[in-house]
Design a protein around this motif. Structure first.
Motif, PDB file in Angstrom:
ATOM      1  N   ASP A 165       0.810  -1.221   0.000  1.00  0.00           N
ATOM      2  CA  ASP A 165       0.000   0.000   0.000  1.00  0.00           C
ATOM      3  C   ASP A 165       0.845   1.274   0.000  1.00  0.00           C
ATOM      4  OD1 ASP A 165       0.945   0.400   2.605  1.00  0.00           O
ATOM      5  OD2 ASP A 165      -0.872  -0.353   3.550  1.00  0.00           O
ATOM      6  N   ALA A 166       2.156   1.122  -0.155  1.00  0.00           N
ATOM      7  CA  ALA A 166       3.053   2.277  -0.060  1.00  0.00           C
ATOM      8  C   ALA A 166       2.696   3.367  -1.064  1.00  0.00           C
ATOM      9  CB  ALA A 166       4.501   1.831  -0.247  1.00  0.00           C
ATOM     10  N   TRP A 167       2.529   2.997  -2.328  1.00  0.00           N
ATOM     11  CA  TRP A 167       2.270   4.017  -3.339  1.00  0.00           C
ATOM     12  C   TRP A 167       0.888   4.641  -3.190  1.00  0.00           C
ATOM     13  CZ3 TRP A 167       5.296   7.001  -5.836  1.00  0.00           C
ATOM     14  CH2 TRP A 167       6.598   6.602  -6.119  1.00  0.00           C
ATOM     15  N   ALA A 168      -0.072   3.871  -2.702  1.00  0.00           N
ATOM     16  CA  ALA A 168      -1.394   4.440  -2.449  1.00  0.00           C
ATOM     17  C   ALA A 168      -1.306   5.497  -1.351  1.00  0.00           C
ATOM     18  CB  ALA A 168      -2.375   3.339  -2.043  1.00  0.00           C
ATOM     19  N   VAL A 169      -0.514   5.223  -0.319  1.00  0.00           N
ATOM     20  CA  VAL A 169      -0.333   6.182   0.772  1.00  0.00           C
ATOM     21  C   VAL A 169       0.450   7.393   0.297  1.00  0.00           C
ATOM     22  CG1 VAL A 169       0.686   6.525   3.050  1.00  0.00           C
ATOM     23  CG2 VAL A 169      -0.468   4.371   2.516  1.00  0.00           C
ATOM     24  N   ILE A 170       1.482   7.173  -0.483  1.00  0.00           N
ATOM     25  CA  ILE A 170       2.256   8.283  -1.050  1.00  0.00           C
ATOM     26  C   ILE A 170       1.346   9.186  -1.878  1.00  0.00           C
ATOM     27  CG2 ILE A 170       4.056   8.883  -2.725  1.00  0.00           C
ATOM     28  CD1 ILE A 170       5.543   6.336  -1.792  1.00  0.00           C
ATOM     29  N   PHE A 171       0.506   8.577  -2.707  1.00  0.00           N
ATOM     30  CA  PHE A 171      -0.421   9.340  -3.557  1.00  0.00           C
ATOM     31  C   PHE A 171      -1.422  10.117  -2.704  1.00  0.00           C
ATOM     32  CE2 PHE A 171      -4.293   9.942  -5.943  1.00  0.00           C
ATOM     33  CZ  PHE A 171      -3.854  10.320  -7.211  1.00  0.00           C
ATOM     34  N   ALA A 172      -2.007   9.453  -1.715  1.00  0.00           N
ATOM     35  CA  ALA A 172      -3.039  10.090  -0.894  1.00  0.00           C
ATOM     36  C   ALA A 172      -2.486  11.259  -0.096  1.00  0.00           C
ATOM     37  CB  ALA A 172      -3.673   9.061   0.040  1.00  0.00           C
ATOM     38  N   THR A 173      -1.324  11.086   0.527  1.00  0.00           N
ATOM     39  CA  THR A 173      -0.738  12.176   1.311  1.00  0.00           C
ATOM     40  C   THR A 173      -0.304  13.332   0.419  1.00  0.00           C
ATOM     41  OG1 THR A 173       1.381  10.973   1.295  1.00  0.00           O
ATOM     42  CG2 THR A 173       0.000  10.741   3.252  1.00  0.00           C
ATOM     43  N   ALA A 174       0.202  13.017  -0.778  1.00  0.00           N
ATOM     44  CA  ALA A 174       0.594  14.078  -1.714  1.00  0.00           C
ATOM     45  C   ALA A 174      -0.625  14.863  -2.186  1.00  0.00           C
ATOM     46  CB  ALA A 174       1.323  13.471  -2.911  1.00  0.00           C
ATOM     47  N   LEU A 175      -1.725  14.149  -2.438  1.00  0.00           N
ATOM     48  CA  LEU A 175      -2.942  14.818  -2.913  1.00  0.00           C
ATOM     49  C   LEU A 175      -3.507  15.739  -1.837  1.00  0.00           C
ATOM     50  CD1 LEU A 175      -5.098  15.145  -5.097  1.00  0.00           C
ATOM     51  CD2 LEU A 175      -6.293  13.183  -4.098  1.00  0.00           C
ATOM     52  N   LEU A 176      -3.606  15.240  -0.608  1.00  0.00           N
ATOM     53  CA  LEU A 176      -4.133  16.071   0.471  1.00  0.00           C
ATOM     54  C   LEU A 176      -3.235  17.281   0.721  1.00  0.00           C
ATOM     55  CD1 LEU A 176      -5.348  13.404   3.065  1.00  0.00           C
ATOM     56  CD2 LEU A 176      -6.751  14.873   1.614  1.00  0.00           C
ATOM     57  N   TRP A 177      -1.933  17.055   0.671  1.00  0.00           N
ATOM     58  CA  TRP A 177      -0.990  18.154   0.860  1.00  0.00           C
ATOM     59  C   TRP A 177      -1.159  19.212  -0.229  1.00  0.00           C
ATOM     60  CZ3 TRP A 177       4.306  18.772  -1.444  1.00  0.00           C
ATOM     61  CH2 TRP A 177       5.007  19.820  -0.842  1.00  0.00           C
ATOM     62  N   ALA A 178      -1.330  18.767  -1.458  1.00  0.00           N
ATOM     63  CA  ALA A 178      -1.505  19.719  -2.560  1.00  0.00           C
ATOM     64  C   ALA A 178      -2.797  20.518  -2.403  1.00  0.00           C
ATOM     65  CB  ALA A 178      -1.499  18.972  -3.889  1.00  0.00           C
ATOM     66  N   LEU A 179      -3.854  19.851  -1.956  1.00  0.00           N
ATOM     67  CA  LEU A 179      -5.167  20.500  -1.883  1.00  0.00           C
ATOM     68  C   LEU A 179      -5.248  21.577  -0.805  1.00  0.00           C
ATOM     69  CD1 LEU A 179      -7.556  17.458  -2.455  1.00  0.00           C
ATOM     70  CD2 LEU A 179      -6.946  19.275  -4.071  1.00  0.00           C
ATOM     71  N   HIS A 181      -3.055  23.803  -0.404  1.00  0.00           N
ATOM     72  CA  HIS A 181      -2.392  24.996  -0.939  1.00  0.00           C
ATOM     73  C   HIS A 181      -3.370  25.789  -1.817  1.00  0.00           C
ATOM     74  CE1 HIS A 181       1.093  22.701   0.397  1.00  0.00           C
ATOM     75  NE2 HIS A 181       1.785  23.827   0.343  1.00  0.00           N
ATOM     76  N   VAL A 182      -4.437  26.248  -1.182  1.00  0.00           N
ATOM     77  CA  VAL A 182      -5.515  26.920  -1.907  1.00  0.00           C
ATOM     78  C   VAL A 182      -5.115  28.307  -2.397  1.00  0.00           C
ATOM     79  CG1 VAL A 182      -7.342  25.640  -0.720  1.00  0.00           C
ATOM     80  CG2 VAL A 182      -6.452  27.750   0.297  1.00  0.00           C
ATOM     81  N   GLN A 183      -3.967  28.807  -1.971  1.00  0.00           N
ATOM     82  CA  GLN A 183      -3.521  30.130  -2.403  1.00  0.00           C
ATOM     83  C   GLN A 183      -3.007  30.128  -3.846  1.00  0.00           C
ATOM     84  OE1 GLN A 183      -1.976  28.083  -0.315  1.00  0.00           O
ATOM     85  NE2 GLN A 183       0.174  28.606   0.041  1.00  0.00           N
ATOM     86  N   TYR A 184      -2.863  28.938  -4.423  1.00  0.00           N
ATOM     87  CA  TYR A 184      -2.316  28.821  -5.775  1.00  0.00           C
ATOM     88  C   TYR A 184      -3.380  28.374  -6.775  1.00  0.00           C
ATOM     89  CZ  TYR A 184       2.101  28.798  -3.182  1.00  0.00           C
ATOM     90  OH  TYR A 184       3.136  29.108  -2.348  1.00  0.00           O
ATOM     91  N   PHE A 186      -4.500  25.966 -10.267  1.00  0.00           N
ATOM     92  CA  PHE A 186      -4.437  24.518 -10.490  1.00  0.00           C
ATOM     93  C   PHE A 186      -3.057  24.069 -10.947  1.00  0.00           C
ATOM     94  CE2 PHE A 186      -4.810  20.810 -13.281  1.00  0.00           C
ATOM     95  CZ  PHE A 186      -5.411  19.909 -12.401  1.00  0.00           C
ATOM     96  N   TYR A 187      -2.409  24.863 -11.778  1.00  0.00           N
ATOM     97  CA  TYR A 187      -1.093  24.483 -12.287  1.00  0.00           C
ATOM     98  C   TYR A 187      -0.079  24.341 -11.155  1.00  0.00           C
ATOM     99  CZ  TYR A 187       3.388  24.786 -14.718  1.00  0.00           C
ATOM    100  OH  TYR A 187       4.679  24.541 -15.162  1.00  0.00           O
ATOM    101  N   VAL A 188      -0.054  25.320 -10.254  1.00  0.00           N
ATOM    102  CA  VAL A 188       0.908  25.271  -9.147  1.00  0.00           C
ATOM    103  C   VAL A 188       0.533  24.161  -8.167  1.00  0.00           C
ATOM    104  CG1 VAL A 188       1.948  26.573  -7.257  1.00  0.00           C
ATOM    105  CG2 VAL A 188       1.412  27.724  -9.410  1.00  0.00           C
ATOM    106  N   ILE A 189      -0.756  23.957  -7.941  1.00  0.00           N
ATOM    107  CA  ILE A 189      -1.195  22.868  -7.075  1.00  0.00           C
ATOM    108  C   ILE A 189      -0.739  21.526  -7.648  1.00  0.00           C
ATOM    109  CG2 ILE A 189      -3.234  21.599  -6.254  1.00  0.00           C
ATOM    110  CD1 ILE A 189      -4.602  24.294  -5.866  1.00  0.00           C
ATOM    111  N   ALA A 190      -0.779  21.395  -8.974  1.00  0.00           N
ATOM    112  CA  ALA A 190      -0.299  20.162  -9.612  1.00  0.00           C
ATOM    113  C   ALA A 190       1.201  19.988  -9.366  1.00  0.00           C
ATOM    114  CB  ALA A 190      -0.593  20.204 -11.106  1.00  0.00           C
TER     115      ALA A 190
END
Length: 233
Positions: A165-179, A181-184, A186-190
């Motif tokens: 489940d490592a990559w699923a956790v990596i993906f999930a934490t990265a997605l939540l972390w990106a989201l 950052h509402v000051q940016y 969509f491009y910067v959030i990506a």
């Protein structure tokens, strides 16, 4: 090591973040003598951003440590607070610098500003108020410590159970972390999401959240240097 369940981990992580933010915003209201409706006017104010990050980070880390200890585990071990191996640190710095070059090169090819308006605004307002050193310290040190403790520390440990489940956790934490950052836009959030995948991978292979804090700080330092160059060169 004992850990909270996956849904409990998410809920407790959100609670810690919300309490930290509410404490910081309440302090800001008292500091400026404002009400909640007027806080939006300070969304890109360097002094306000510095205060919010410092206060919310302190509260959040204390809460996460208390939550970790409730499992019977050592809080530092639970959050991944261990020194990285020298080889992991060297490789991490090299990979991050290459990644930054690729990200900036992509922005240049797409005719996008490498420095966002938010970065310019907080730099200018902090400089005008004489708070630039404190903003720099906050962005390069305090913010990485707080964000990595929550995302690559508490959430990662609570969700990661096996190599499968490592990559699923990596993906999930990265997605939540990106989201968050509402000051940016969509491009910067990506871009933030892509950095999150990189940091999550280093957290997985090294087992060290301190390593991701250092790499996160390097990313933020580069952003501050680019802001300085954009405004003064």
């Amino acid at each position: 090591m004992k850990r909270w369940g996956r849904w409990s981990t998410l809920g407790l992580g959100l609670i810690a973040a919300l309490i930290g933010q509410m404490t910081a915003l309440t302090t800001l209201i008292l500091w400026y003598g404002l009400d909640f409706a007027q806080l939006l006017d300070l969304a890109a104010d360097g002094v306000a951003v510095t205060l919010i990050i410092c206060i919310s980070t302190l509260v959040q880390i204390l809460l996460l440590a208390l939550m970790a200890r409730q499992t019977g585990a050592n809080a530092a071990d639970y959050l991944g607070f261990k020194l990285p191996r020298k080889g992991d640190l060297v490789v991490g710095i090299i990979v991050v610098l290459v990644f930054i070059a690729v990200a900036d090169g992509t922005s240049w090819l797409l005719h996008r500003d490498i420095v966002t308006q938010f970065q310019v605004d907080i730099y200018r307002t902090a400089s005008t108020a004489g708070w630039l050193p404190w903003l720099l310290l906050t962005i390069v040190v305090v913010a990485p410590v707080g964000e990595e403790s929550r995302f690559r520390g508490f959430l990662f440990h609570g969700w990661h159970r096996s190599p499968r489940d490592a990559w699923a956790v990596i993906f999930a934490t990265a997605l939540l972390w990106a989201l968050v950052h509402v000051q940016y836009d969509f491009y910067v959030i990506a871009q933030v999401f892509a950095y999150g995948l990189l940091l999550g991978w280093f957290r997985w292979v090294s087992g060290s959240t301190i390593l991701t804090m250092l790499l996160h700080g390097l990313i933020n330092l580069e952003g501050m240097l680019e802001t300085f160059l954009a405004l003064h060169v």
